[in-house]
Design an enzyme around this catalytic site. Structure first.
Site, PDB file in Angstrom:
ATOM      1  N   HIS A  12       0.801  -1.243   0.000  1.00 19.46           N
ATOM      2  CA  HIS A  12       0.000   0.000   0.000  1.00 19.46           C
ATOM      3  C   HIS A  12       0.834   1.294   0.000  1.00 19.46           C
ATOM      4  CE1 HIS A  12       0.078  -0.477   4.662  1.00 19.46           C
ATOM      5  NE2 HIS A  12       1.107   0.237   4.249  1.00 19.46           N
ATOM      6  N   HIS A  61      -0.848   5.322   9.426  1.00 18.05           N
ATOM      7  CA  HIS A  61       0.566   5.730   9.526  1.00 18.05           C
ATOM      8  C   HIS A  61       0.712   7.141  10.098  1.00 18.05           C
ATOM      9  CE1 HIS A  61       0.360   2.662   6.345  1.00 18.05           C
ATOM     10  NE2 HIS A  61       1.645   2.439   6.484  1.00 18.05           N
ATOM     11  N   HIS A 195      10.022  -4.805   4.056  1.00 19.81           N
ATOM     12  CA  HIS A 195      10.577  -3.472   3.821  1.00 19.81           C
ATOM     13  C   HIS A 195      10.979  -2.816   5.128  1.00 19.81           C
ATOM     14  CE1 HIS A 195       6.273  -2.480   4.414  1.00 19.81           C
ATOM     15  NE2 HIS A 195       6.522  -1.159   4.422  1.00 19.81           N
ATOM     16  N   GLU A 242       4.022  -5.167   8.934  1.00 16.08           N
ATOM     17  CA  GLU A 242       2.661  -5.036   8.374  1.00 16.08           C
ATOM     18  C   GLU A 242       2.077  -6.371   7.934  1.00 16.08           C
ATOM     19  OE1 GLU A 242       2.928  -0.433   6.742  1.00 16.08           O
ATOM     20  OE2 GLU A 242       3.280  -2.063   5.350  1.00 16.08           O
TER      21      GLU A 242
HETATM   22  C1  DHB Z   1       6.201   3.360   2.093  1.00 18.57           C
HETATM   23  C2  DHB Z   1       5.157   3.591   3.024  1.00 18.57           C
HETATM   24  C3  DHB Z   1       4.431   2.524   3.492  1.00 18.57           C
HETATM   25  O1  DHB Z   1       3.406   2.711   4.362  1.00 18.57           O
HETATM   26  C4  DHB Z   1       4.728   1.229   3.113  1.00 18.57           C
HETATM   27  O2  DHB Z   1       3.986   0.244   3.674  1.00 18.57           O
HETATM   28  C5  DHB Z   1       5.744   0.988   2.202  1.00 18.57           C
HETATM   29  C6  DHB Z   1       6.465   2.060   1.693  1.00 18.57           C
HETATM   30  C7  DHB Z   1       6.974   4.504   1.554  1.00 18.57           C
HETATM   31  O3  DHB Z   1       6.846   5.597   2.089  1.00 18.57           O
HETATM   32  O4  DHB Z   1       7.707   4.309   0.580  1.00 18.57           O
HETATM   33 FE    FE Z   2       2.784   0.972   5.301  1.00 19.18          FE
END
Ligand code: DHB
Ligand code: FE
Length: 282
Positions: A12, A61, A195, A242
């Site tokens: 997302h 977030h 990530h 997540e």
């Molecule tokens: C980013 C933000 C998110 O919430 C995520 O799940 C993955 C990447 C970003 O800011 O690149």
């Molecule tokens: Fe995220």
């Protein structure tokens, strides 16, 4: 009675929110091409099944909740859910329809089931909710479905464990199946896969772990609930936590599931993006 038709998952990322209005233009762009290729099969399934309601497990977030007040689990009970500026420059999109009566049914059932959730009669939804909805229902056709946002804290530790999120999903699955209206309900889990956006391990991606999770979530999700939050952060990165949102979605799929579609792509914005469609067996 309400019936759970299946589950959808997708990452997302805010950059995707910016790309959504430019999909036609970016379809053949080298950076975006493979990313977009994941969605037609998922959209075709949504078109075929035509769910009436989407229950969306996502994480806020910092738009609706911030570090000063961070519920572990929060359930929307609003007539309408709006997006707002998160500071990413994501274009504003039409609001999402709620289903207050169904939300309250789920809230009643969860509290009976000893989940002490936060109830939100007003709630802004951030990219964790809006990007997946915009991807699965393109051109803002998400207004065809009613939505119930289920927010899970993945931002401020301590975070709920994978096992607890799976159990929350199971409780929501039971609540849906006891709702006396004939509705087709789809469960959506957003975010992931591996990530880490900041700190020493920024840019960390773990393909082997992600692919293991995508395999196990279909037929052996219980094995993933044995991971601790520390295991998950170590293997998938700080924001890879997540994945608990995917596990909550999977917990809600009460029957055996059939995998309809799965794709995995590295990387949009330092994130391994995963998309899955699972149909709930009767
Ligand atoms: C980013 C933000 C998110 O919430 C995520 O799940 C993955 C990447 C970003 O800011 O690149
Ligand atoms: Fe995220």
């Amino acid at each position: 009675m309400a019936r759970i038709v299946g589950g959808l998952t997708t990452s997302h990322i805010p950059a995707i929110g910016n790309a959504v209005p430019k999909e036609q233009e970016l379809k053949n762009d080298p950076y975006w091409k493979e990313f977009w290729a994941a969605y037609p099969p998922a959209r075709a399934w949504v078109q075929k099944v035509k769910p009436d309601v989407a229950i969306v497990f996502y994480n806020d977030h910092g738009l609706n909740f911030f570090l000063d007040k961070m519920p572990t689990f929060a359930v929307g009970a609003a007539p309408i859910y709006r997006h707002a500026d998160e500071g990413w420059g994501i274009p504003t999109i039409p609001p999402f329809k709620g289903d207050q009566e169904f939300s309250w049914h789920i809230i009643e059932a969860l509290v009976q089931d000893e989940f002490d959730i936060t109830t939100c009669q007003e709630m802004l939804v951030d990219h964790g909710f809006t990007v997946p909805m915009s991807l699965f229902w393109p051109n803002a056709s998400y207004t065809d479905v009613k939505t119930i946002p289920v927010q899970i804290n993945t931002v401020q530790h301590p975070l709920p464990s994978p096992a607890r999120c799976f159990k929350l999903g199971q409780a929501i699955g039971r609540a849906v199946e006891s709702y006396p209206k004939d509705l087709k309900v789809v469960m959506i889990g957003t975010g992931g896969l591996s990530h880490q956006l900041d700190g020493e391990r920024a840019g960390f991606i773990n393909k082997k772990f992600d692919l293991m999770c995508m395999e196990k979530i279909v037929n052996d999700p219980e094995s993933l609930t044995r991971l601790s939050m520390h295991d998950l952060v170590r293997e998938a990165g700080a924001q890879g936590a997540e994945f608990i949102l995917w596990l909550a979605m999977r917990g809600a799929l009460t029957g055996k599931v059939k995998k309809i579609h799965s794709s995995y792509h590295i990387a949009i914005s330092n994130t391994a993006t995963g998309v899955m469609v699972m149909e709930n067996a009767a």
